[in-house]
Every structure is written in C-alpha cells, then in structure tokens.
Write a protein that holds these residues in place. Structure first.
Motif, mmCIF file in Angstrom:
data_model
loop_
_atom_site.group_PDB
_atom_site.id
_atom_site.type_symbol
_atom_site.label_atom_id
_atom_site.label_comp_id
_atom_site.label_asym_id
_atom_site.label_seq_id
_atom_site.Cartn_x
_atom_site.Cartn_y
_atom_site.Cartn_z
ATOM 1 N N ASN A 74 -69.985 -13.080 -34.306
ATOM 2 C CA ASN A 74 -69.129 -13.482 -35.350
ATOM 3 C C ASN A 74 -69.884 -14.186 -36.616
ATOM 4 O O ASN A 74 -69.288 -13.652 -37.572
ATOM 5 C CB ASN A 74 -67.887 -14.032 -34.797
ATOM 6 N N ILE A 75 -70.578 -15.132 -36.272
ATOM 7 C CA ILE A 75 -71.311 -15.773 -37.250
ATOM 8 C C ILE A 75 -72.273 -14.890 -37.964
ATOM 9 O O ILE A 75 -72.343 -15.033 -39.063
ATOM 10 C CB ILE A 75 -71.906 -17.185 -36.734
ATOM 11 N N ILE A 76 -72.988 -14.131 -37.168
ATOM 12 C CA ILE A 76 -74.102 -13.297 -37.948
ATOM 13 C C ILE A 76 -73.276 -12.144 -38.721
ATOM 14 O O ILE A 76 -73.995 -11.945 -39.752
ATOM 15 C CB ILE A 76 -75.088 -12.657 -36.570
ATOM 16 N N VAL A 77 -72.470 -11.464 -38.082
ATOM 17 C CA VAL A 77 -71.779 -10.286 -38.935
ATOM 18 C C VAL A 77 -71.171 -11.110 -40.332
ATOM 19 O O VAL A 77 -71.160 -10.516 -41.212
ATOM 20 C CB VAL A 77 -70.531 -9.699 -37.919
ATOM 21 N N ASN A 78 -70.656 -12.231 -39.827
ATOM 22 C CA ASN A 78 -70.247 -12.920 -41.265
ATOM 23 C C ASN A 78 -71.249 -13.300 -42.381
ATOM 24 O O ASN A 78 -70.910 -13.047 -43.565
ATOM 25 C CB ASN A 78 -69.398 -14.479 -41.058
ATOM 26 N N ALA A 79 -72.360 -13.531 -41.842
ATOM 27 C CA ALA A 79 -73.314 -13.738 -42.522
ATOM 28 C C ALA A 79 -73.802 -12.590 -43.276
ATOM 29 O O ALA A 79 -74.225 -12.428 -44.758
ATOM 30 C CB ALA A 79 -74.904 -14.398 -41.875
ATOM 31 N N ILE A 80 -73.726 -11.456 -42.756
ATOM 32 C CA ILE A 80 -74.223 -10.023 -43.118
ATOM 33 C C ILE A 80 -73.163 -9.562 -44.340
ATOM 34 O O ILE A 80 -73.235 -9.150 -45.224
ATOM 35 C CB ILE A 80 -74.110 -8.943 -42.042
ATOM 36 N N ARG A 81 -71.717 -10.010 -43.902
ATOM 37 C CA ARG A 81 -70.718 -9.495 -44.833
ATOM 38 C C ARG A 81 -70.816 -10.301 -46.001
ATOM 39 O O ARG A 81 -70.477 -9.714 -47.022
ATOM 40 C CB ARG A 81 -69.479 -9.886 -43.874
#
Length: 297
Positions: free
Chosen positions: A192-199
């Motif tokens: 969730n944190i990494i995908v948020n960072a990508i997004r």
C-alpha cells in the motif's frame, strides 16, 4: 441460447446486488442480500453483507463521535456512488431491453462486469479496514527476513513501476534484519505504501526503499520524489478515507484507505509509521523491533 439466458439471470442478480449497495451508499446498513450462487456474484453478495454488518457495528461504536460517523457515511457514499452509477446505468439498459442485439448486450454486460470488479475491490478494502479497526483480524507471527520480503515485493510490483515509467531502488542490503510478524499482512502494508509512492511520485523517476538497523530497531524508509504533501495535510495522511486531492485520487484509482490499512497493520505489529515531505522528497518511515535468530546472532 442457454448462455444468453444464463447471462440474463446473472445480470438480474447483479442488478439486485447493486440496489442493495445503493442502500448502503445512502447510509442504510440493515440489509441482507440473499446468496443465490457460489460464484463470484455470490461471494460479492456475501462480502457486502459482512461489510454492511461491520459498518453498522462501527457506527454504533462511534455513536458518541457524531462528526466521525457523518464523515464515514459521506466518504462511503461518495466512493460507492461512482462505480455504482455506471453499473446501474448499463444494467438498466439491459433489463429494459435497450440494446440492438446480443453483441450489444454482451458489451454492456462486460462494462458492468468491469465496474463490478472495481466496486468489489473497494468493498474488500472497506471490509479489511473494519476488521483491522475492530481487532477481528489476528496475526500469525513468524520470523521475517525484511530484506527478502522487500526484494520479493519489489519484484511483484515491477509491472506497476514499468507502467508508471518509474524504477525502484533497494538500499541497504543487510540480510540479517529480522522481525516477528505476519508475512502476508506486512506485504499488504508495504505494498500500500509503495503503490501510494508510485501513484503520487510520478513527477520523480525513482522510489527508494531503504532498510537499516539502529540499535534494536529495524527502519524502513520508502521515498518518492514527486510533488510534496502540503504541511497542513501531513497530520491527517493516515486517517481513513483521507485524500489530499479528490479529483487526483479518482484519476489514479485511490480509495483513501490504503495508508490507513497500512498504519493499522504496522501498529498491530507494535510498529510505528510516520511521514515527512518537502519540495525534494516524501518519505514514509516504518519502525519495528528487531528479532534475533540464529542467523543474525
């Protein structure tokens, strides 16, 4: 012909489910959708029933916090309304016979099916969040090698990095940092944190994932180099349904629950998460107590 009738039957059931979801969107949680099949629609109905029950319990528990309750209902209504409107629209065309032929029927059904998947994803996240919030999700702990877990997760997320034209950089290759935890739940939190960072970091090229140990703490820093989070918003970034820009999150597919779920999982592991953001970078810092094993003694 049998396939056509089966499709009609499933679409009517989907329409029935959609009507019950509309009641939830209006803040009515006393629903019970009949389970008519064991396929995906049946499972969707079962999850909606569970979610409605969990939400009802959540609201009852927060009866003394009227503001929180109202924000919860408003956020759920908004998040459910967008895919629900599309589903009801296309199912309405089908149920009312407003299609030229079977090709058009299947086209409308495919769109409704796709929107249903998006709706199911949101419902699953809502269900997961309520379970985490009320302590009904138990963790199964074992010794976790953090470097191996992060390496595997980065590999699994490679297609998402590729689509965003970004790269991941794993810093600090210490393979002797262990913690006690539930591997599946930790993967969910970090994802969730990494995908948020990508997004929200697409203005930058990299997402850096740093693993280090300080005294008895395992520290993971996840950094992106996109637009900063305004200082006024930082205290609220882990709150349920909180999104900095509504239009931005809708465009990127965010539900406003990812970071709240991550925070709950990390706290279930007696860990801590914080965020710092400036014009250069945004960093999420996660800390856990380390666990000694024969490999790291």
């Amino acid at each position: 012909m049998n396939r056509f009738l089966l499709a009609q039957k499933k679409l009517k059931y989907a329409h029935e489910i959609s009507k019950e979801i509309q009641k939830i969107a209006q803040g009515k949680f006393d629903i019970e959708i009949p389970i008519r099949s064991s396929d995906e629609l049946g499972k969707l109905a079962e999850n909606i029933n569970k979610m409605a029950n969990q939400l009802k319990t959540s609201i009852e528990d927060e009866r003394n916090a009227e503001k929180t309750k109202n924000e919860l209902i408003t956020s759920i209504s908004h998040d459910l309304r967008t895919p629900l409107t599309s589903i009801l629209g296309y199912l309405g065309l089908i149920v009312n016979g407003q299609y030229k032929d079977e090709v058009h029927l299947m086209y409308y059904a495919d769109i409704a099916h796709e929107k249903s998947h998006k709706l199911k994803k949101l419902i699953d996240e809502l269900f997961e969040f309520t379970r985490l919030s009320h302590g009904s999700m138990k963790i199964q702990t074992s010794s976790i090698n953090l470097l191996n877990l992060l390496k595997q997760l980065v590999e699994e997320l490679f297609p998402i990095f590729q689509d965003a034209k970004m790269e991941s950089r794993l810093l600090g290759l210490d393979d002797k940092i262990y913690i006690l935890g539930d591997g599946d739940m930790l993967v969910r939190a970090f994802e969730n944190i990494i995908v948020n960072a990508i997004r929200y970091g697409k203005d930058g090229k990299y997402v850096d994932i740093e693993l280090k140990q300080k005294n008895s703490l395992a520290i993971i820093n996840i950094t992106n180099y996109g637009s900063p989070i305004p200082k006024a918003y930082l205290p609220y970034i882990f709150e349920k349904f909180y999104r900095i820009e509504q239009s931005r999150s809708e465009a990127t597919g965010g539900t406003g629950l990812g970071l709240a779920i991550a925070k709950n999982i990390i706290e279930l592991h007696s860990g801590k998460i914080s965020v710092q953001s400036n014009n250069e970078k945004t960093t999420f810092k996660i800390c856990f107590k380390t666990h000694k094993t024969l490999d790291n003694e």
